[in-house]
Motif scaffolding. Structure first.
Motif, mmCIF file in Angstrom:
data_model
loop_
_atom_site.group_PDB
_atom_site.id
_atom_site.type_symbol
_atom_site.label_atom_id
_atom_site.label_comp_id
_atom_site.label_asym_id
_atom_site.label_seq_id
_atom_site.Cartn_x
_atom_site.Cartn_y
_atom_site.Cartn_z
ATOM 1 N N SER A 193 0.827 -1.203 0.000
ATOM 2 C CA SER A 193 0.000 0.000 0.000
ATOM 3 C C SER A 193 0.860 1.252 0.000
ATOM 4 C CB SER A 193 -0.924 0.003 1.223
ATOM 5 O OG SER A 193 -1.796 -1.091 1.183
ATOM 6 N N ASP A 253 -14.584 7.438 1.633
ATOM 7 C CA ASP A 253 -14.363 6.244 2.450
ATOM 8 C C ASP A 253 -13.144 6.477 3.346
ATOM 9 O OD1 ASP A 253 -14.276 3.759 3.568
ATOM 10 O OD2 ASP A 253 -14.230 2.656 1.689
ATOM 11 N N THR A 254 -11.957 6.161 2.875
ATOM 12 C CA THR A 254 -10.751 6.417 3.675
ATOM 13 C C THR A 254 -10.204 7.816 3.435
ATOM 14 O OG1 THR A 254 -9.323 5.507 1.958
ATOM 15 C CG2 THR A 254 -10.130 3.981 3.643
ATOM 16 N N GLY A 311 -8.404 8.874 1.078
ATOM 17 C CA GLY A 311 -7.065 8.918 0.488
ATOM 18 C C GLY A 311 -7.029 9.671 -0.824
ATOM 19 N N PHE A 345 -16.417 7.205 5.939
ATOM 20 C CA PHE A 345 -15.436 7.563 6.969
ATOM 21 C C PHE A 345 -14.779 6.341 7.625
ATOM 22 C CE2 PHE A 345 -17.212 12.069 8.077
ATOM 23 C CZ PHE A 345 -16.813 12.497 6.826
ATOM 24 N N SER A 346 -14.167 5.500 6.799
ATOM 25 C CA SER A 346 -13.352 4.411 7.342
ATOM 26 C C SER A 346 -12.000 4.987 7.757
ATOM 27 C CB SER A 346 -13.152 3.317 6.287
ATOM 28 O OG SER A 346 -14.389 2.799 5.839
ATOM 29 N N PRO A 347 -11.396 4.475 8.830
ATOM 30 C CA PRO A 347 -10.078 4.991 9.241
ATOM 31 C C PRO A 347 -9.071 4.868 8.099
ATOM 32 C CG PRO A 347 -11.005 3.544 10.921
ATOM 33 C CD PRO A 347 -11.885 3.410 9.709
ATOM 34 N N PRO A 348 -8.179 5.860 7.923
ATOM 35 C CA PRO A 348 -7.961 7.059 8.737
ATOM 36 C C PRO A 348 -8.602 8.307 8.126
ATOM 37 C CG PRO A 348 -6.061 6.679 7.347
ATOM 38 C CD PRO A 348 -7.093 5.660 6.937
ATOM 39 N N ALA A 349 -9.853 8.230 7.692
ATOM 40 C CA ALA A 349 -10.497 9.340 6.988
ATOM 41 C C ALA A 349 -10.541 10.614 7.835
ATOM 42 C CB ALA A 349 -11.919 8.943 6.584
ATOM 43 N N ARG A 381 -7.270 12.504 7.964
ATOM 44 C CA ARG A 381 -6.935 13.142 6.683
ATOM 45 C C ARG A 381 -7.803 14.368 6.422
ATOM 46 N NH1 ARG A 381 -6.520 7.399 3.320
ATOM 47 N NH2 ARG A 381 -4.258 7.090 3.620
ATOM 48 N N ASN A 392 -16.639 11.236 15.347
ATOM 49 C CA ASN A 392 -16.107 11.533 14.012
ATOM 50 C C ASN A 392 -16.362 12.966 13.569
ATOM 51 O OD1 ASN A 392 -15.038 8.993 13.671
ATOM 52 N ND2 ASN A 392 -16.778 8.187 12.526
#
Length: 425
Positions: free
Chosen positions: A308, A336-337, A339, A365-369, A372, A393
């Motif tokens: 990754s 989601d994340t 990224g 909002f999955s980690p580490p959203a 970021r 969150n």
């Protein structure tokens, strides 16, 4: 074992009068009541993005067909009744939808046994009713999906006339095609499950790709969260000449173009991700300085992390378009994340953007959203409440808009056999 029972106090006649206050008789399909009032669409729906507030009306302010009758149940010309039930995934949104429509949520008992199995019991009759089940299949996706299927089955076995699943967020939507050999197309599988469970219609919000509508063998009404976000942006003091709409990837260009057209035909920019070379993460050895490291000694989890990291390092971000000195509005269907959208925002700042806004309908909002999004890259992160946001969150730049009015209006139009697409014209 935990159990949930949803109910609310009965106030049918006053709720019916309140329903007319949000959307005028000209801009919304009226209830097809016993006096035979028909649809009369004149202008698109206007949205109020704040929390629903129900004004106090007197009889002089009501449309005549509402003021003249006070039925105990919402009954259309064919004698069917409308019922709204909520799953456990997003009860707050369901309550807002019911409030907008001037109705109360149906009584339903949902509990989970010690072994994780789900139990559903409708606590009021739905025989001959048009039933609407509000349940996003957001995380935990499998539990919420299974709960929805059991709710559909309960309604079917209770002799509901029609069953419409209102799915604000459709999980598994990204698994809509095969990108490699021997992959499943989970979006089609989930569509089959919902259909076979007994649903007659699906109402979905901002599907990841339009082709997902074709996976269902029943009618699908696809609504967009765009008007809610556009209305909010219009309330901000941003000069239209300073705006530029940015797609965070090539796949979202059509969505961003439609958004830009609504924003006074704002210019469009595209973030293009390209790889510098081959995917080195597939190599069996790595070099750290002059020393070679044999990756055979690493566990699979460690290898996945390394892959990754290398994928991110090898991605080259190119910007197509001009954002220098402008307010960039990044548009995507979901975060989601975070990224992709975070890397795009960093590039926009590097290219001279004055401010960067992130707009998305679905906040997974999955980690580490959260880390970021709250890092200072964004002036504001604008989302909707299709997925409930946990209290931990929330961060200062986050703005949550409600799609309750949009979904409530769509339910009315579906129930009254009126046009849904005219909302977005």
């Amino acid at each position: 074992m935990a159990s949930l029972v949803f109910s609310s106090p009965s106030s049918s006649s006053s709720a019916l009068r309140r329903c007319g206050s949000f959307v005028s008789n000209e801009s919304r399909c009226p209830i097809s009541a016993r006096n035979g009032v028909r649809c009369n669409l004149v202008e698109p729906l206007r949205f109020d993005n704040r929390k629903p507030c129900i004004p106090v009306l007197n009889d002089q302010m009501l449309p005549s067909f509402l003021a003249s009758k006070h039925p105990e149940n919402i009954i259309d010309k064919s004698g069917t009744r409308l019922r709204i039930f909520s799953g456990t995934a997003n009860l707050a949104l369901s309550q807002e939808i019911a409030s907008y429509m001037g109705l109360e949520l149906g009584k339903i008992k949902i509990k989970r046994f010690a072994d994780g199995e789900i139990y559903v019991q409708l606590q009021e009759s739905v025989r001959g009713c048009d039933v609407y089940l509000v349940q996003p299949t957001c995380p935990p996706a499998n539990e919420n999906l299974m709960e929805l299927l059991i709710m559909i089955d309960a309604c079917r076995r209770a002799s509901a006339k029609t069953i419409t699943t209102v799915i604000p967020y459709f999980g598994y939507a990204r698994a809509d095609r095969k990108t490699q050999g021997r992959e499943s197309i989970a979006a089609k599988l989930v569509a089959n499950l919902i259909t076979e469970a007994g649903a007659n219609r699906v109402l979905a919000c901002d599907l990841h790709s339009g082709q997902s509508m074709g996976y269902f063998d029943i009618p699908v009404d696809h609504v967009y969260g765009q008007p809610v976000i556009l209305d909010y942006l219009a309330s901000k003091t941003i000069c239209s000449d300073d705006l530029v709409v940015v797609s965070p990837d090539v796949g979202g260009v059509a969505r961003a173009r439609a958004f830009a057209k609504k924003l006074s035909d704002a210019p469009l920019a595209i973030v293009d991700k390209r790889r510098h070379g081959h995917n080195v993460a597939e190599a069996r050895s790595l070099k750290c300085g002059d020393a070679a490291v044999d990756t055979d000694s690493f566990s699979n989890d460690v290898l996945q992390v390394i892959k990754s990291m290398l994928n991110v390092m090898l991605q080259v971000m190119n910007l197509i378009g001009d954002v220098k000195g402008k307010v960039a509005v990044m548009v995507d269907d979901m975060i989601d994340t975070a990224g992709t959208i975070a890397k795009g925002a960093a590039l926009l700042h590097q290219e001279g953007a004055r401010e960067v806004y992130a707009c998305s309908t679905h906040a997974v909002f999955s980690p580490p959203a959260i880390e970021r999004l709250s890092s200072g890259l964004f002036q504001e992160v604008i989302i909707t409440n299709t997925i409930p946001v946990m209290e931990q969150n929330y961060f200062p730049q986050l703005t949550v808009l409600s799609v309750a009015n949009l979904l409530g209006e769509t339910i009315w139009r579906v129930h009254d056999d009126c046009s849904v697409s005219s909302i977005f014209q």
